[in-house]
Each structure stands twice: as C-alpha cells, then as structure tokens.
Design a protein around this motif. Sequence first.
Motif, PDB file in Angstrom:
ATOM      1  N   VAL A  74     147.693 -48.556 -16.100  1.00 49.50           N
ATOM      2  CA  VAL A  74     146.711 -48.158 -17.116  1.00 49.50           C
ATOM      3  C   VAL A  74     146.878 -49.020 -18.368  1.00 49.50           C
ATOM      4  N   GLU A  75     148.113 -49.346 -18.720  1.00 53.79           N
ATOM      5  CA  GLU A  75     148.332 -50.228 -19.878  1.00 53.79           C
ATOM      6  C   GLU A  75     147.586 -51.551 -19.685  1.00 53.79           C
ATOM      7  N   LEU A  76     147.690 -52.101 -18.478  1.00 53.83           N
ATOM      8  CA  LEU A  76     147.030 -53.382 -18.194  1.00 53.83           C
ATOM      9  C   LEU A  76     145.508 -53.223 -18.162  1.00 53.83           C
ATOM     10  N   ILE A  77     145.043 -52.189 -17.475  1.00 56.79           N
ATOM     11  CA  ILE A  77     143.594 -52.025 -17.316  1.00 56.79           C
ATOM     12  C   ILE A  77     142.938 -51.706 -18.657  1.00 56.79           C
ATOM     13  N   SER A  78     143.622 -50.922 -19.479  1.00 57.44           N
ATOM     14  CA  SER A  78     142.980 -50.507 -20.740  1.00 57.44           C
ATOM     15  C   SER A  78     142.641 -51.718 -21.611  1.00 57.44           C
ATOM     16  N   GLN A  79     143.346 -52.827 -21.395  1.00 57.84           N
ATOM     17  CA  GLN A  79     143.075 -54.028 -22.211  1.00 57.84           C
ATOM     18  C   GLN A  79     141.695 -54.628 -21.936  1.00 57.84           C
ATOM     19  N   VAL A  80     141.106 -54.306 -20.784  1.00 57.13           N
ATOM     20  CA  VAL A  80     139.763 -54.849 -20.512  1.00 57.13           C
ATOM     21  C   VAL A  80     138.689 -53.782 -20.704  1.00 57.13           C
ATOM     22  N   GLU A 140     124.991 -52.529 -16.347  1.00 58.94           N
ATOM     23  CA  GLU A 140     125.628 -53.837 -16.129  1.00 58.94           C
ATOM     24  C   GLU A 140     127.011 -53.862 -16.772  1.00 58.94           C
ATOM     25  N   ARG A 141     127.117 -53.295 -17.968  1.00 55.29           N
ATOM     26  CA  ARG A 141     128.415 -53.276 -18.660  1.00 55.29           C
ATOM     27  C   ARG A 141     129.441 -52.495 -17.845  1.00 55.29           C
ATOM     28  N   ARG A 142     129.007 -51.371 -17.300  1.00 55.42           N
ATOM     29  CA  ARG A 142     129.962 -50.548 -16.548  1.00 55.42           C
ATOM     30  C   ARG A 142     130.328 -51.188 -15.211  1.00 55.42           C
ATOM     31  N   LYS A 143     129.350 -51.868 -14.612  1.00 52.80           N
ATOM     32  CA  LYS A 143     129.673 -52.591 -13.373  1.00 52.80           C
ATOM     33  C   LYS A 143     130.676 -53.704 -13.663  1.00 52.80           C
ATOM     34  N   GLN A 144     130.451 -54.387 -14.778  1.00 50.22           N
ATOM     35  CA  GLN A 144     131.375 -55.465 -15.145  1.00 50.22           C
ATOM     36  C   GLN A 144     132.781 -54.911 -15.369  1.00 50.22           C
ATOM     37  N   ALA A 145     132.863 -53.712 -15.929  1.00 50.14           N
ATOM     38  CA  ALA A 145     134.178 -53.095 -16.157  1.00 50.14           C
ATOM     39  C   ALA A 145     134.920 -52.907 -14.826  1.00 50.14           C
ATOM     40  N   CYS A 146     134.195 -52.505 -13.793  1.00 52.61           N
ATOM     41  CA  CYS A 146     134.836 -52.328 -12.465  1.00 52.61           C
ATOM     42  C   CYS A 146     135.375 -53.667 -11.970  1.00 52.61           C
ATOM     43  N   LEU A 147     134.574 -54.723 -12.133  1.00 54.45           N
ATOM     44  CA  LEU A 147     135.035 -56.047 -11.690  1.00 54.45           C
ATOM     45  C   LEU A 147     136.229 -56.502 -12.518  1.00 54.45           C
ATOM     46  N   ASP A 148     136.199 -56.190 -13.816  1.00 50.02           N
ATOM     47  CA  ASP A 148     137.332 -56.576 -14.676  1.00 50.02           C
ATOM     48  C   ASP A 148     138.609 -55.844 -14.248  1.00 50.02           C
ATOM     49  N   ILE A 149     138.456 -54.568 -13.877  1.00 49.10           N
ATOM     50  CA  ILE A 149     139.624 -53.803 -13.414  1.00 49.10           C
ATOM     51  C   ILE A 149     140.194 -54.456 -12.151  1.00 49.10           C
ATOM     52  N   ALA A 150     139.304 -54.802 -11.221  1.00 45.84           N
ATOM     53  CA  ALA A 150     139.768 -55.470  -9.988  1.00 45.84           C
ATOM     54  C   ALA A 150     140.485 -56.773 -10.340  1.00 45.84           C
ATOM     55  N   GLY A 151     139.967 -57.488 -11.327  1.00 45.88           N
ATOM     56  CA  GLY A 151     140.582 -58.754 -11.738  1.00 45.88           C
ATOM     57  C   GLY A 151     141.978 -58.549 -12.313  1.00 45.88           C
ATOM     58  N   VAL A 152     142.142 -57.520 -13.123  1.00 47.47           N
ATOM     59  CA  VAL A 152     143.462 -57.229 -13.701  1.00 47.47           C
ATOM     60  C   VAL A 152     144.457 -56.898 -12.590  1.00 47.47           C
ATOM     61  N   LEU A 153     144.007 -56.106 -11.630  1.00 40.50           N
ATOM     62  CA  LEU A 153     144.905 -55.725 -10.527  1.00 40.50           C
ATOM     63  C   LEU A 153     145.327 -56.955  -9.728  1.00 40.50           C
ATOM     64  N   GLN A 154     144.363 -57.837  -9.501  1.00 43.08           N
ATOM     65  CA  GLN A 154     144.662 -59.080  -8.774  1.00 43.08           C
ATOM     66  C   GLN A 154     145.689 -59.913  -9.537  1.00 43.08           C
ATOM     67  N   ALA A 155     145.471 -60.041 -10.846  1.00 39.45           N
ATOM     68  CA  ALA A 155     146.354 -60.893 -11.658  1.00 39.45           C
ATOM     69  C   ALA A 155     147.778 -60.334 -11.722  1.00 39.45           C
ATOM     70  N   HIS A 156     147.924 -59.013 -11.605  1.00 34.52           N
ATOM     71  CA  HIS A 156     149.252 -58.395 -11.756  1.00 34.52           C
ATOM     72  C   HIS A 156     149.737 -57.773 -10.449  1.00 34.52           C
ATOM     73  N   MET A 157     149.195 -58.249  -9.351  1.00 34.89           N
ATOM     74  CA  MET A 157     149.528 -57.660  -8.047  1.00 34.89           C
ATOM     75  C   MET A 157     151.032 -57.704  -7.767  1.00 34.89           C
ATOM     76  N   ALA A 158     151.655 -58.837  -8.019  1.00 30.49           N
ATOM     77  CA  ALA A 158     153.077 -58.984  -7.675  1.00 30.49           C
ATOM     78  C   ALA A 158     153.916 -57.991  -8.485  1.00 30.49           C
ATOM     79  N   GLU A 159     153.646 -57.911  -9.776  1.00 32.63           N
ATOM     80  CA  GLU A 159     154.430 -57.004 -10.623  1.00 32.63           C
ATOM     81  C   GLU A 159     154.215 -55.543 -10.211  1.00 32.63           C
ATOM     82  N   LEU A 160     152.950 -55.166 -10.026  1.00 35.06           N
ATOM     83  CA  LEU A 160     152.660 -53.758  -9.737  1.00 35.06           C
ATOM     84  C   LEU A 160     153.166 -53.353  -8.355  1.00 35.06           C
TER      85      LEU A 160
END
Length: 433
Positions: free
Chosen positions: A183-189, A61-81
Amino acid sequence: MADYGLIIDNCKVATATTFDIFNPATGELVGKAPIASGEQLDLAVAAAARAFESWSAASEERRKQACLDIAGVLQAHMAELSRLLTMEQGKPLKGMGSEFELGGCMAWAGAQASFDLPVKIIEDTDSSRVELHRKPLGVVGSITPWNWPLMIAIWHIVPAIRTGNTVVIKPSPYTPLGTLRMVELISQVLPPGVLNAVSGHDELGQWMTAHGDIKKIVFTGSCSTGKKVMASAAGNLKRITLELGGNDAAILLPDADPQVLAPRIFGGAFINSGQTCAAIKRLYVHDSIYDQTCAALQAIAEATPVGNGLDEGVMMGPLQNRMQFDKVVGLVEDAKARGARILCGGAPLERPGFFYPLTLVADISDGTRLVDEEQFGPVLPIIRYSDVDDAVRRANASEFGLSGSVWSNDLEAAKAVAQRLECGTAWVNKHAA
Ligand code: NAD
C-alpha cells in the motif's frame, strides 16, 4: 530491517506500539508491525472520506489509468514484494508461490482497467425511460486473511478504486507487512487518501465493521468471523461482501484416468500447502480406480520438495502459523485414531518452523473431522465411493458451499454431475481455475 508504518493520506505513520512478525519457516523476526489506535483508524477513515469527494468525481479514464498504474508499481517492485511475502507467509518464491501471487495481483489490477461501467437502459418506451447507473458508495473497509494476503488485498482494493470508492485496508495480524509495504508503494501513484492501510489485532477489524463512516466492508476470512462481521455491519446497515471458508469436494467418476489427472488434482489440493479457500479438501474416488488414484497422488507428493520458500527448488512451504499447525496435527491424529491409513506424511517434520509434510489419508469416510471440517493444510482425505448419487449426496452434505469439481473423460457426464453440486462454482477436470 525495514521500517513499517500505517499508511494514511499517503504518509507513513508510526504507532505507539508494535508486534513482531516471525518467518514461519525459520522463526526469525521479519519485522515489527504497527498497532493502530482507534484514533488512528478514525484518521485513516477521515482521510479516505475526504479523498472520496474528488475521487468519486474523477473520470472513468482517470480511474482506469489508476488501475494500470497500480499494475505498473507491482511489476516494478515484484522482486521485493515476493521475497517479503515468502518470508512473512511461508509460501515458496517459485511454483504456485509468491511470484505467482504477485503475477495474479498484476493481472487483476490491469484487468480492472479494461472494464467499462456503462449506463444500462432497463426500459425505453414512449412513456418511460429507466436507466441503471453504478455509483460509488464512499469509504470501503477491506479486511483480509493470511493465506493469499497480497492477491486478496488487490481483489478488494482495485475494484473499489476503479468504481470511484476510497479504501482503508486492514491485513491479517499474521501477515501485515507485505500489505503495508504494497500500500505504501501503490499510494504513491494515487491521490492522497484514496488508499490507506491500518494494522493491528483482530479488534481493529471489529472497529472497522462498526465504524459509522465506512459504507461497505469487503471481508475474506473464516465463516465464524464472517458471521461477526455481518452482525456488526448491521449496526449502520453497511453493505458487505463476504468471501468465506470452504471444504471443497472433488469427485472422480469411474472412467477418470488417475495417471493423467493426478498432477492437476494434486495442484488443486495442495496449492499453498492446502491453505487456500477453494482447494480440494475432500477427494471422492470411485472404488474401481481408488488404488490407482492413491498411488498416483502418493508418487507426486513424495517427489515434491518441502522447505524454506527462499531455498532453490522448494515447491511447498510451512504452515503459516502455530494455530493452523496445531489444527492440522489434531485433525490427522484424530483420523489415525479412527483407523484411517496414512499413505505418506502424517506427522510434523522434525525441524524449526511450522512444517507439516504433504499428507494423503486413505480409508477414511464422512463423519471424521478431517473430512467434515476445513483442514486448511497439506492434508488430503481420499474417500472411497461406489455409487455416484451417493458421492454427490456426501459432497453436498456440508455446511460449506464454496466450490467443487468433477473429473471424468466424459465431459457431458461430468457436467451433469457438476450441476448437482451445491456450491458457488463447480469445475470439470480442474479446480480453482
Ligand atoms: P479469520 O476469519 O480468522 O481472519 C480474517 C480477517 O478478519 C483477519 O484480518 C482478522 O484480523 C479479521 N478479524 C478477526 N476477527 C474479526 C472481527 N471480529 N471483526 C472483523 N474482523 C475480524 O480468517 P483467516 O484465518 O485469516 O483466514 C482463513 C480463512 O479464510 C479460511 O476459512 C479460508 O477458507 C478463508 N478464505 C476464504 C477465501 C474466499 O475467497 N472465499 C479466500 C481466502 C481465505
């Protein structure tokens, strides 16, 4: 200008030296990329090895949540990236460009969360029970190319993390900035050390493949580098996944309708200005529909805006780098010298940046470099055939075997031909789906 560093143990780390990254559309400086030393690579691998102890024991469950968190970070920073990706790589923001690539990253990361890793019962009888358990390996080294830098990074990173491994990624020296920032952004989650990034020149990749504490290399890039990766990884019997080059053939059967299919064929060939592993790089067209196919593709090519990917309405960008630009120029010049007919494009655009126009080359055949080699640019050779068996034979007469496609109104006939293509994936009426 943003400040880029290595990412080790969730910290941004400066290096003694850097190299400049220029926008392929304008020649302007985008940023300075750090050059990791051998000691800094060791620090990144050590951080990943430390993190592996607890990450490999984390719950599903923890690792699945990490995948969702990564997707969330990408969504939040889509414009910048996506903007950074366009400036560094050259692809347009819109169309099948940077926002599309970020969308692919998010979808992939989220999808990993939906996969289970059940214990497989191979045998269960009165006398014995055999179970297959999937276990993480340890530190995975990821080495990526410059054409789809963020999506391929995510293809490498997320499955490794989902299955309990930790990662050190090294992006291409042509496009390191987007990956470092991502990676800087994703590593935070993620817990410290689970995901680390190092950048530098090609030798850094070689150090990774030879590193004794990296247990697996996942590599996407050219066949020639893939061979070196395989040889070097043999040093400590590392596992490897290699995704290499392609020279995909598409075959249009006599009953195919060029008008209807041309937009899809065009997309399959020119996606990312042809700088895509699984793009159509050789188009075999039956004699009876050859001229209509050429005309339909030419109309689309001439109506497709090429330019700086940050500009409104642009659908195709420049080539990413000088090496690739020179290669494409050389292949087209060779084709011209051998009597091929240029339907459109055919010479570099007179403007700053590595701009080559969308180019269609007719009256060309196998045995020409443009047909036999991977051009990896916005150029499509259109090859005439009159016998389907002959077209299949020519499609298969290649050292590459990535993918291919067959196009027809008759799905069963197309499927039968597709099954004869010697490649990893064969599509019917689509390509690189
Ligand atoms: P490349 O092989 O030149 O470089 C790929 C990566 O390998 C870069 O990060 C580079 O720094 C690193 N590298 C270079 N020398 C190395 C060595 N000796 N040891 C370890 N790493 C080393 O490829 P490229 O020009 O960046 O990418 C284009 C190629 O990639 C094309 O052939 C394309 O078809 C292929 N590609 C394949 C896929 C796929 O999924 N099959 C996807 C994208 C690109």
